[in-house]
Design an enzyme around this catalytic site. Structure first.
Site, PDB file in Angstrom:
ATOM      1  N   SER A 203       0.888  -1.215   0.168  1.00 44.99           N
ATOM      2  CA  SER A 203      -0.002   0.051   0.049  1.00 44.99           C
ATOM      3  C   SER A 203       0.981   1.252   0.044  1.00 44.99           C
ATOM      4  O   SER A 203       0.447   2.278  -0.568  1.00 44.99           O
ATOM      5  CB  SER A 203      -1.171  -0.100   1.047  1.00 44.99           C
ATOM      6  OG  SER A 203      -1.646  -0.995   1.062  1.00 44.99           O
ATOM      7  N   HIS A 255       0.011   4.344   4.262  1.00 46.22           N
ATOM      8  CA  HIS A 255      -0.476   5.028   3.160  1.00 46.22           C
ATOM      9  C   HIS A 255       0.110   6.823   3.065  1.00 46.22           C
ATOM     10  O   HIS A 255       0.441   7.069   2.248  1.00 46.22           O
ATOM     11  CB  HIS A 255      -1.889   5.182   3.179  1.00 46.22           C
ATOM     12  CG  HIS A 255      -2.546   3.962   3.159  1.00 46.22           C
ATOM     13  ND1 HIS A 255      -3.894   3.534   3.540  1.00 46.22           N
ATOM     14  CD2 HIS A 255      -1.926   2.723   2.937  1.00 46.22           C
ATOM     15  CE1 HIS A 255      -4.195   2.231   3.205  1.00 46.22           C
ATOM     16  NE2 HIS A 255      -3.226   2.010   2.822  1.00 46.22           N
TER      17      HIS A 255
END
Length: 396
Positions: A203, A255
């Site tokens: 991610s 993220h």
């Protein structure tokens, strides 16, 4: 899914939105693809024999498919090592008869159809304690290539194909490769500073690609049409992605770290020559037409700022990490960036945490979430099970 499109005066000036699955498995994410602006042909276009402009050159994507295959292979190896039927004989492994040793852990342990926490740790998952006190800094890299389950893997790989292939076609693997890996490490560093439990997945690297798309639009602003609409679309997409990261069991710090790293790297790696630039080696003898500099002043300024912030950020982050810094101790609200508790869920992972006391082969295990207690004899039928597996069984 439907594809939204915002058109300019010419096909070359299109800003296209393409749907992509988020790194947390949710739908509704989009990548933005922006074409170069339609503009009058530069003076060099009138000179016979000049090669095609560099920004119009398309590279054949090789690296992104290799990354895709590598992630799939790593997941297969992880499931082989996991071997649920052997390592968790008393557990109801998912698809045990069909997949054998590749069957998944019970859904109460891993709802994403994947391996156990212990297996992920064995394969190189990011664990703060092991990085800081176990001197296992390599986990900052290995965790990028691991996934918690089939659902996690499919979501991330779909995102990789839809975003990564477009960027590799535009800039080549020499730039996209470092961008992907360094963004992933940046996400791992921020995650390790704030998340003390396991963290795996690509991610952070994928958010780095998304951040690079935004900085690439900014640094190459003069060659794009539909600037405002493209910028607005990208900002909305980024906001949606980060907002979905506040759901439980999603590492939004990875993220954020990956996005910021990719955003800064985009200024350094994805800079393009300004429109109308002609290399002197392609200019015929005696040509007296207009000559432009390769890059504009603001591009150099953004390059320097991006490089400095990137180096300083990594240096400070790594120093704090290996000194045992816990970001939550110095920021009382930062945990809300990764999970916001509501009436439907809580953000604590203590429902499957147990207190364990040992006396010989006897283990007295108490589930902290429910208060249940049981004594297990690990010399008998439970001999092949770990205390973590027993904890899962007791708390479920």
């Amino acid at each position: 899914m439907a594809k939204d499109k915002t058109s300019g005066m010419a096909p070359e000036a299109e800003a296209r939105l393409r749907p992509w699955g988020g790194s947390d498995g949710s739908d509704g994410h989009h990548s933005v693809e922006v074409g170069p602006a339609a503009a009058p042909p530069p003076a060099r276009a009138q000179i016979p024999g000049l090669p095609q402009r560099q920004r119009d050159k398309k590279w054949w994507p090789l690296l992104v498919p290799i990354i895709f295959v590598a992630n799939v292979i790593m997941f297969v190896i992880t499931m082989y090592v996991n071997n649920c039927p052997t390592n968790s004989p008393l557990s109801s492994c998912v698809l045990r008869r069909s997949l054998g040793r590749f069957s998944f852990q019970p859904l109460r342990q891993n709802p994403l159809l994947g391996p156990s926490t212990q297996t992920l740790q064995k394969m190189g998952a990011l664990v703060n304690d092991k990085v800081v006190h176990g001197h296992q800094g390599w986990r900052l890299i290995t965790c990028i290539w691991l996934h918690a389950g089939v659902v996690h893997l499919l979501a991330n790989m779909l995102s990789l194909l839809l975003i990564g292939i477009r960027l590799e076609q535009e800039f080549g693997f020499v730039r996209i490769g470092p961008l992907y890996v360094i963004s992933g490490i940046g996400g791992s560093v921020l995650s390790a500073l704030f998340v003390q439990s396991n963290s795996v997945g690509a991610s952070g690297a994928l958010f780095g690609l998304l951040g690079a798309m935004l900085s690439e639009l900014i640094t190459n602003w003069t060659i794009y049409a539909n600037k405002c609409s493209a910028m607005t679309a990208l900002i909305v997409i980024v906001a949606i992605n980060l907002a979905l990261g506040i759901l439980p069991h999603v590492d939004n710090f990875a993220h954020i770290g990956g996005f910021v790293t990719g955003f800064l790297l985009g200024f350094v790696l994805l800079i393009r020559p300004q429109y109308g630039y002609v290399s002197q080696k392609y200019t015929p003898v005696g040509y007296n037409g207009p000559v432009k500099n390769k890059h504009m002043i603001y591009q150099y300024v953004l390059w320097v700022i991006g490089a400095i912030l990137l180096i300083v950020g990594f240096t400070v982050g790594l120093i704090l990490l290996f000194r045992g810094f816990n970001g939550n101790d110095h920021c009382s609200w930062c945990h809300y960036l990764s999970c916001v508790p509501t009436s439907r869920w809580n953000c604590r992972s203590g429902t499957e945490t147990c207190e364990v006391s040992q006396l010989g082969n006897m283990y007295n295990i108490t589930c902290q979430g429910s208060g249940r207690n049981h004594v297990y004899n690990l010399s008998g039928s439970n001999a092949t099970q770990s205390t973590t597996d027993l904890c899962y069984q007791l708390c479920s």
